[in-house]
Design a protein around this motif. Structure first.
Motif, PDB file in Angstrom:
ATOM      1  N   GLU A  91      11.103  10.676   3.469  1.00 29.89           N
ATOM      2  CA  GLU A  91      11.224  10.357   4.889  1.00 29.89           C
ATOM      3  C   GLU A  91       9.904  10.527   5.628  1.00 29.89           C
ATOM      4  O   GLU A  91       9.558   9.746   6.520  1.00 29.89           O
ATOM      5  CB  GLU A  91      12.295  11.250   5.512  1.00 29.89           C
ATOM      6  CG  GLU A  91      12.672  10.894   6.931  1.00 29.89           C
ATOM      7  CD  GLU A  91      13.794  11.778   7.414  1.00 29.89           C
ATOM      8  OE1 GLU A  91      13.507  12.884   7.882  1.00 29.89           O
ATOM      9  OE2 GLU A  91      14.958  11.359   7.280  1.00 29.89           O
ATOM     10  N   ASP A  92       9.129  11.552   5.249  1.00 29.41           N
ATOM     11  CA  ASP A  92       7.859  11.818   5.919  1.00 29.41           C
ATOM     12  C   ASP A  92       6.708  11.008   5.323  1.00 29.41           C
ATOM     13  O   ASP A  92       5.705  10.761   6.004  1.00 29.41           O
ATOM     14  CB  ASP A  92       7.516  13.303   5.826  1.00 29.41           C
ATOM     15  CG  ASP A  92       8.531  14.164   6.562  1.00 29.41           C
ATOM     16  OD1 ASP A  92       9.073  13.697   7.576  1.00 29.41           O
ATOM     17  OD2 ASP A  92       8.796  15.298   6.109  1.00 29.41           O
ATOM     18  N   ALA A  93       6.839  10.615   4.065  1.00 29.64           N
ATOM     19  CA  ALA A  93       5.743   9.924   3.386  1.00 29.64           C
ATOM     20  C   ALA A  93       5.585   8.493   3.860  1.00 29.64           C
ATOM     21  O   ALA A  93       4.474   7.965   3.916  1.00 29.64           O
ATOM     22  CB  ALA A  93       5.961   9.959   1.879  1.00 29.64           C
ATOM     23  N   GLY A  94       6.700   7.839   4.206  1.00 28.85           N
ATOM     24  CA  GLY A  94       6.619   6.428   4.582  1.00 28.85           C
ATOM     25  C   GLY A  94       6.445   5.583   3.341  1.00 28.85           C
ATOM     26  O   GLY A  94       7.392   5.342   2.584  1.00 28.85           O
ATOM     27  N   ASP A  95       5.222   5.092   3.107  1.00 25.02           N
ATOM     28  CA  ASP A  95       4.929   4.295   1.917  1.00 25.02           C
ATOM     29  C   ASP A  95       4.699   5.263   0.740  1.00 25.02           C
ATOM     30  O   ASP A  95       3.568   5.731   0.512  1.00 25.02           O
ATOM     31  CB  ASP A  95       3.702   3.427   2.162  1.00 25.02           C
ATOM     32  CG  ASP A  95       3.459   2.435   1.026  1.00 25.02           C
ATOM     33  OD1 ASP A  95       4.011   2.631  -0.070  1.00 25.02           O
ATOM     34  OD2 ASP A  95       2.689   1.467   1.240  1.00 25.02           O
ATOM     35  N   VAL A 124      17.978  11.302  -4.056  1.00 24.52           N
ATOM     36  CA  VAL A 124      18.258  12.329  -3.059  1.00 24.52           C
ATOM     37  C   VAL A 124      18.082  11.794  -1.655  1.00 24.52           C
ATOM     38  O   VAL A 124      17.534  10.705  -1.437  1.00 24.52           O
ATOM     39  CB  VAL A 124      17.347  13.562  -3.270  1.00 24.52           C
ATOM     40  CG1 VAL A 124      17.559  14.147  -4.652  1.00 24.52           C
ATOM     41  CG2 VAL A 124      15.872  13.197  -3.077  1.00 24.52           C
ATOM     42  N   ARG A 125      18.552  12.580  -0.679  1.00 22.16           N
ATOM     43  CA  ARG A 125      18.362  12.233   0.723  1.00 22.16           C
ATOM     44  C   ARG A 125      16.877  12.203   1.057  1.00 22.16           C
ATOM     45  O   ARG A 125      16.059  12.854   0.427  1.00 22.16           O
ATOM     46  CB  ARG A 125      19.048  13.264   1.628  1.00 22.16           C
ATOM     47  CG  ARG A 125      20.546  13.278   1.550  1.00 22.16           C
ATOM     48  CD  ARG A 125      21.128  14.001   2.771  1.00 22.16           C
ATOM     49  NE  ARG A 125      20.309  15.102   3.238  1.00 22.16           N
ATOM     50  CZ  ARG A 125      20.557  16.386   2.978  1.00 22.16           C
ATOM     51  NH1 ARG A 125      21.599  16.717   2.247  1.00 22.16           N
ATOM     52  NH2 ARG A 125      19.775  17.335   3.466  1.00 22.16           N
ATOM     53  N   GLY A 126      16.547  11.459   2.110  1.00 24.10           N
ATOM     54  CA  GLY A 126      15.145  11.287   2.468  1.00 24.10           C
ATOM     55  C   GLY A 126      14.447  12.541   2.919  1.00 24.10           C
ATOM     56  O   GLY A 126      13.218  12.626   2.885  1.00 24.10           O
ATOM     57  N   ASP A 127      15.213  13.555   3.360  1.00 21.87           N
ATOM     58  CA  ASP A 127      14.577  14.773   3.860  1.00 21.87           C
ATOM     59  C   ASP A 127      14.456  15.871   2.804  1.00 21.87           C
ATOM     60  O   ASP A 127      14.066  16.986   3.119  1.00 21.87           O
ATOM     61  CB  ASP A 127      15.359  15.309   5.060  1.00 21.87           C
ATOM     62  CG  ASP A 127      16.802  15.663   4.703  1.00 21.87           C
ATOM     63  OD1 ASP A 127      17.277  15.181   3.657  1.00 21.87           O
ATOM     64  OD2 ASP A 127      17.439  16.405   5.467  1.00 21.87           O
ATOM     65  N   ILE A 128      14.803  15.572   1.559  1.00 17.78           N
ATOM     66  CA  ILE A 128      14.732  16.577   0.485  1.00 17.78           C
ATOM     67  C   ILE A 128      13.420  16.431  -0.273  1.00 17.78           C
ATOM     68  O   ILE A 128      13.005  15.335  -0.635  1.00 17.78           O
ATOM     69  CB  ILE A 128      15.923  16.424  -0.478  1.00 17.78           C
ATOM     70  CG1 ILE A 128      17.222  16.820   0.233  1.00 17.78           C
ATOM     71  CG2 ILE A 128      15.725  17.278  -1.728  1.00 17.78           C
ATOM     72  CD1 ILE A 128      18.451  16.706  -0.617  1.00 17.78           C
ATOM     73  N   ASN A 227       4.716  17.021  12.729  1.00 19.43           N
ATOM     74  CA  ASN A 227       4.202  15.897  13.515  1.00 19.43           C
ATOM     75  C   ASN A 227       4.684  14.586  12.910  1.00 19.43           C
ATOM     76  O   ASN A 227       5.425  14.575  11.921  1.00 19.43           O
ATOM     77  CB  ASN A 227       2.674  15.954  13.610  1.00 19.43           C
ATOM     78  CG  ASN A 227       2.014  15.857  12.235  1.00 19.43           C
ATOM     79  OD1 ASN A 227       2.630  15.416  11.263  1.00 19.43           O
ATOM     80  ND2 ASN A 227       0.748  16.260  12.167  1.00 19.43           N
ATOM     81  N   ALA A 228       4.245  13.483  13.492  1.00 18.08           N
ATOM     82  CA  ALA A 228       4.729  12.177  13.048  1.00 18.08           C
ATOM     83  C   ALA A 228       4.333  11.870  11.616  1.00 18.08           C
ATOM     84  O   ALA A 228       4.988  11.082  10.935  1.00 18.08           O
ATOM     85  CB  ALA A 228       4.192  11.086  13.980  1.00 18.08           C
ATOM     86  N   ALA A 229       3.263  12.511  11.129  1.00 18.51           N
ATOM     87  CA  ALA A 229       2.815  12.276   9.751  1.00 18.51           C
ATOM     88  C   ALA A 229       3.550  13.131   8.744  1.00 18.51           C
ATOM     89  O   ALA A 229       3.315  13.025   7.543  1.00 18.51           O
ATOM     90  CB  ALA A 229       1.322  12.539   9.642  1.00 18.51           C
ATOM     91  N   GLY A 230       4.433  13.998   9.251  1.00 17.58           N
ATOM     92  CA  GLY A 230       5.196  14.848   8.340  1.00 17.58           C
ATOM     93  C   GLY A 230       4.528  16.161   8.015  1.00 17.58           C
ATOM     94  O   GLY A 230       5.037  16.938   7.212  1.00 17.58           O
ATOM     95  N   SER A 231       3.395  16.434   8.618  1.00 16.68           N
ATOM     96  CA  SER A 231       2.723  17.708   8.376  1.00 16.68           C
ATOM     97  C   SER A 231       3.367  18.800   9.223  1.00 16.68           C
ATOM     98  O   SER A 231       3.730  18.571  10.383  1.00 16.68           O
ATOM     99  CB  SER A 231       1.239  17.594   8.714  1.00 16.68           C
ATOM    100  OG  SER A 231       0.621  16.627   7.895  1.00 16.68           O
ATOM    101  N   VAL A 232       3.466  19.987   8.663  1.00 15.00           N
ATOM    102  CA  VAL A 232       4.074  21.110   9.365  1.00 15.00           C
ATOM    103  C   VAL A 232       3.110  21.608  10.437  1.00 15.00           C
ATOM    104  O   VAL A 232       1.957  21.946  10.153  1.00 15.00           O
ATOM    105  CB  VAL A 232       4.426  22.246   8.382  1.00 15.00           C
ATOM    106  CG1 VAL A 232       4.946  23.461   9.138  1.00 15.00           C
ATOM    107  CG2 VAL A 232       5.460  21.763   7.372  1.00 15.00           C
TER     108      VAL A 232
END
Length: 652
Positions: A91-95, A124-128, A227-232
Motif C-alpha cells: 500500500e505504501d510502496a505504490g509501484d 496479503v492485505r495491502g497494509d501488511i 507521510n505520503a511516501a509511507g515513511s514513518v
C-alpha cells in the motif's frame, strides 16, 4: 481626447458582456467545485476519510518474544536471537516492481527473494509488511535507511529468530520452528492474527509444536504516523504484547549430550527415566540433525543429506525420526518379564516349577526354536530369565493365555500412548484376541500366543514404553514419564504414580532374576556389568528378529547377523534399572539391526547408566577390570559438548 457618447455606450456593452461571461464562468467553476466537494464529502466521504486515516496512521502488530526452553539445570535449549529484516508494504510502496528494483541496486537480493516477496504481497492485505530479505548485515541496513525517501514502503526491522545452542543433542526433544505455511493454516484452528504475518515462525515439531500456544505469547500493537511516501514520521503509541511462557524440561543437557555421543553413528535410541517422579533425564535418538538448519530455511543439499537419497534405502538410518517415541519394535526377550508376571499373578506357574528345554517345542505342527540350539535343560522362572530361555516362555505363555499377557503388558505401560509433548508418539501393540479380530479380521491362533510370549509376532513397543515398563517393575508403581518440569515456574504434575497392586513377592523374584542377568556369570549381560559397590544394575537383554528364519537356513546353519545385509539383521535391546538395592534410574536401549542385545545394546546401557548415577564421567573402577583400557580410550574418543552452566529458568 474626449470620447463621444456613442463610443462610450459601445464600450459599456462590451464590459457588461465580459463581466457576464466571467461571472458565469466563475459560477460554473464554483458549481463544479461545489458538486465535487459534495461528492467527496457526502457520497464518498467514508471512503476518502478511511484512505486519509490509513495514509496518516498505521497500526501494526508487534510479535512477542517467544518463550525460552531450559533443561532441568537451567541450561538454555532454545533461545531468541536478534537480526534485521528488510520488509515492504504494498500500500505504501505504490509501484512495487520499481521499488524492488531500486532496493536490488542497493543491497544484494536474489531473483528468488524478489519473486517470493511479490508472491506474498499478492496474498496479503495491502497494509501488511512482507519480508524481502532476512538476516541482513548492518552495512546493508544502513544503506536502506539512508535511502528511505527513495524507497517508499520499505522498512528495516529488528526481529527475533530461534536459536538452538545444543544443536544435534536436543533436536528430537525440543524440535524446531519455521515460517507459517498454508498447510499449517489449513490444519490448525487458531485465529491469532500473528499467524497471518508472512514468515511468522511457529513450532513445527516436538516441544516447539506441542506447546506452541504456551511459547508464542500475545501480540502487541504499534501506532505510527506516516507521510505520503509511507515513511514513518513518528510513533504515536505502543502497547507491548505478552512474551511466551518459559518452559523447563526434565532432561539433563549434560547427560543428553553423553547419550547422543555414546549412540554415535548407530541407528539407535535411548531413554533414561528418574524413578522418583517419572522424569525423563535423557531421551536420545541417533543419528540426529541440527534444528538450526530448518529455522533459516533448509537448503536442498542439506535436505537431501538428511534423507540420504543417494544411499541404499535399506540402510537408511532416518535422522529426522525420533525413534524413542515414534519407533515401534518387537521387544524380544525384554518382554519375558511381562509373560512371567502374568503367569505368576494368575497362579498358573510356581516360581520353582521347571520346564525342560530341548532347544525347540512343537505347537500345532509348527516347530518353535530356542535361541540355544542344544537347549537349556530344566529351567525355572529365575534361570529362564537369567539365561533367556525361549522354550520356558512358550510353555507358560500357552498356560496363561494371550488376553492375560496383553492385560499385564498394558498394566506395565506397553500398548499405551504416553502423553508427552512430542510428535507422532506411537501406541505400540499389546495384542489380544479382540485386537486381531478387529485389526486383521482373523481369529487368534495358539502359535500367535507362542510368538507373543517372547515379544515377537504382533507385539510392538517403543523405547519409551520399554523404559516405562522397566520403571514400573523396579518400583511397583504406575510410573508415568514426565518431560515438562515447569511452565513459567509452575511445576507440572508428577509422574511418580500409585502402587500398581502387583504381588510384591512376584516383583522381587523378577527383579532378582534381572539382577543375575547382569551380575551372574551365566547371565546374558554379565560382561557389561557395573562392578562399583552399591551401583549394580539389574536388566534384561533382548534380540528381536526382523525376518523369519526358514527351515532351509536352519538346516544349513543360521547365518550370523554380521554376515547379513544391515536391514536383515536382528534388533538389539536392553532394559535395566540401578542401583539394584535402591533404584534411581531405569534405562531402555534399542539398536536397530544391531544384532545381539548383550553385545550391542547392553554396553551402551551400562555406560549411560554410570554417567547418570555419577552425574558425569564415572571412574574406571566402576567397570570390570578387563574393560577398563577400552573404556578409557572410549572416553577420550567421545566428542562431548562443553555445556554452558545453567541459570534460573526466568527472564531476570
Amino acid at each position: 481626447m474626449k470620447r463621444g457618447s456613442k463610443e462610450t455606450e459601445t464600450s459599456a456593452r462590451r464590459i457588461s458582456r465580459r463581466a457576464l461571461f466571467l461571472g458565469a464562468s466563475q459560477l460554473a467553476v464554483v458549481g463544479v467545485l461545489g458538486w465535487r466537494m459534495r461528492a467527496l464529502q457526502v457520497e464518498q466521504g467514508d471512503i476518502y476519510r478511511s484512505l486519509a486515516e490509513r495514509n496518516r496512521i498505521d497500526i501494526e502488530l508487534l510479535p512477542p518474544d517467544r518463550g525460552l526452553i531450559y533443561d532441568v539445570n537451567g541450561v538454555i535449549l532454545a533461545e531468541n536471537e536478534q537480526f534485521y529484516n528488510i520488509t515492504i508494504t504494498r500500500e505504501d510502496a505504490g509501484d512495487v516492481d520499481a521499488v524492488l528494483a531500486k532496493l536490488a541496486r542497493l543491497i544484494p537480493i536474489t531473483e528468488e527473494q524478489i519473486a517470493r516477496a511479490r508472491e506474498e504481497l499478492d496474498k496479503v492485505r495491502g497494509d501488511i509488511r512482507v519480508t524481502v530479505a532476512e538476516r541482513v548485515p548492518w552495512d546493508d541496513v544502513s544503506r536502506v535507511v539512508v535511502n528511505a525517501p527513495a524507497l517508499p514502503g520499505v522498512t528495516a526491522e529488528l526481529g527475533l529468530s530461534r536459536l538452538y545452542p545444543q544443536e544435534t543433542d536436543m533436536a528430537h526433544v525440543v524440535g524446531y520452528v519455521g515460517p507459517v505455511s498454508d498447510y499449517d493454516l489449513s490444519r490448525i484452528d487458531d485465529q491469532d492474527p500473528l499467524l497471518r504475518i508472512p514468515r511468522f515462525q511457529i513450532g513445527k515439531t516436538m516441544i516447539e509444536n506441542k506447546l506452541e500456544r504456551v511459547l508464542r505469547g500475545k501480540a502487541g500493537t504499534l501506532e505510527v504516523e506516516k507521510n505520503a511516501a509511507g515513511s514513518v514520521m513518528r510513533e504515536l503509541s505502543r502497547s507491548e504484547g505478552e512474551p511466551g511462557s518459559d518452559v523447563q524440561l526434565t532432561v539433563d543437557a549434560r547427560l543428553q549430550n553423553y547419550v547422543q555421543a555414546r549412540l554415535g553413528e548407530e541407528s539407535a535410541a535411548a531413554v533414561v527415566i528418574d524413578l522418583e517422579d517419572g522424569d525423563i533425564a535423557a531421551i536420545g535418538s541417533a543419528p540426529s540433525f541440527d534444528p538450526n538448519l530448518f529455522v533459516r530455511g533448509i537448503s536442498q543439499a542439506d535436505w537431501d543429506a538428511l534423507n540420504e537419497r543417494d544411499k541404499d534405502p535399506r540402510e537408511h538410518h532416518r535422522p529426522l525420526a525420533a525413534k524413542t517415541v515414534q519407533g515401534a519394535y518387537p521387544p524380544g526377550s525384554t518382554f519375558k518379564m511381562v509373560t512371567a508376571l502374568a503367569a505368576l499373578e494368575d497362579g498358573v506357574v510356581e516360581p520353582e516349577e521347571t520346564v525342560r528345554c530341548l532347544g525347540q517345542m512343537d505347537v500345532s505342527d509348527v516347530r518353535f526354536h530356542c535361541w540355544k540350539r542344544g537347549g537349556h535343560g530344566n529351567m525355572n522362572l529365575h534361570e529362564s530369565l537369567k539365561q533367556s530361555c525361549d522354550v520356558y516362555y512358550y510353555d507358560i505363555g500357552q498356560r496363561v493365555g494371550i488376553d492375560k499377557i496383553a492385560a499385564m503388558a498394558r498394566r506395565l505401560g506397553l500398548g499405551e500412548r504416553h502423553d508427552l509433548p512430542m510428535s507422532a508418539i506411537t501406541t505400540g501393540i499389546a495384542p489380544d484376541k479382540d485386537w486381531k479380530r478387529r485389526e486383521r479380521g482373523e481369529d487368534w491362533r495358539i502359535g500367535d500366543t507362542v510368538n507373543a510370549s517372547i515379544g515377537q509376532g504382533y507385539v510392538l513397543a517403543s523405547p519409551l514404553q520399554l523404559a516405562v515398563m522397566t520403571a514400573r517393575i523396579a518400583t511397583g508403581r504406575s510410573v508415568s514419564p514426565r518431560l515438562v518440569l515447569s511452565i513459567d515456574g509452575v511445576e507440572q504434575p508428577s509422574g511418580a504414580g500409585e502402587d500398581m497392586g502387583l504381588n510384591e513377592n512376584h516383583l522381587r523374584r523378577i527383579r532378582a532374576s534381572m539382577f543375575d542377568v547382569s551380575n551372574h556369570r551365566r547371565g546374558t549381560a554379565y560382561r557389561t556389568r557395573i562392578v562399583a559397590e552399591g551401583m549394580q544394575m539389574a536388566g534384561k537383554t533382548g534380540t528381536s528378529q526382523v525376518r523369519r528364519i526358514t527351515a532351509e537356513e536352519r538346516a544349513q546353519g543360521v547365518w550370523r547377523n554380521e554376515d547379513l545385509p544391515w536391514h536383515r539383521r536382528d534388533h538389539a535391546l536392553y532394559v535395566g534399572f540401578a542401583p539394584y538395592e535402591n533404584p534411581k534410574y531405569a534405562v531402555a536401549i534399542v539398536v536397530e539391526h544391531g544384532g545381539g542385545g548383550s553385545a550391542a545394546a547392553a554396553p551402551i546401557a551400562r555406560d549411560i547408566m554410570l554417567q547418570a548415577l555419577h552425574g558425569g564421567t564415572p571412574p574406571l573402577s566402576a567397570y570390570p577390570s578387563a574393560d577398563r583400557s577400552r573404556i578409557e580410550e572410549q572416553q577420550r574418543r567421545l566428542d562431548l559438548r562443553d555445556i554452558r552452566p545453567g541459570r534460573t529458568a526466568d527472564r531476570a
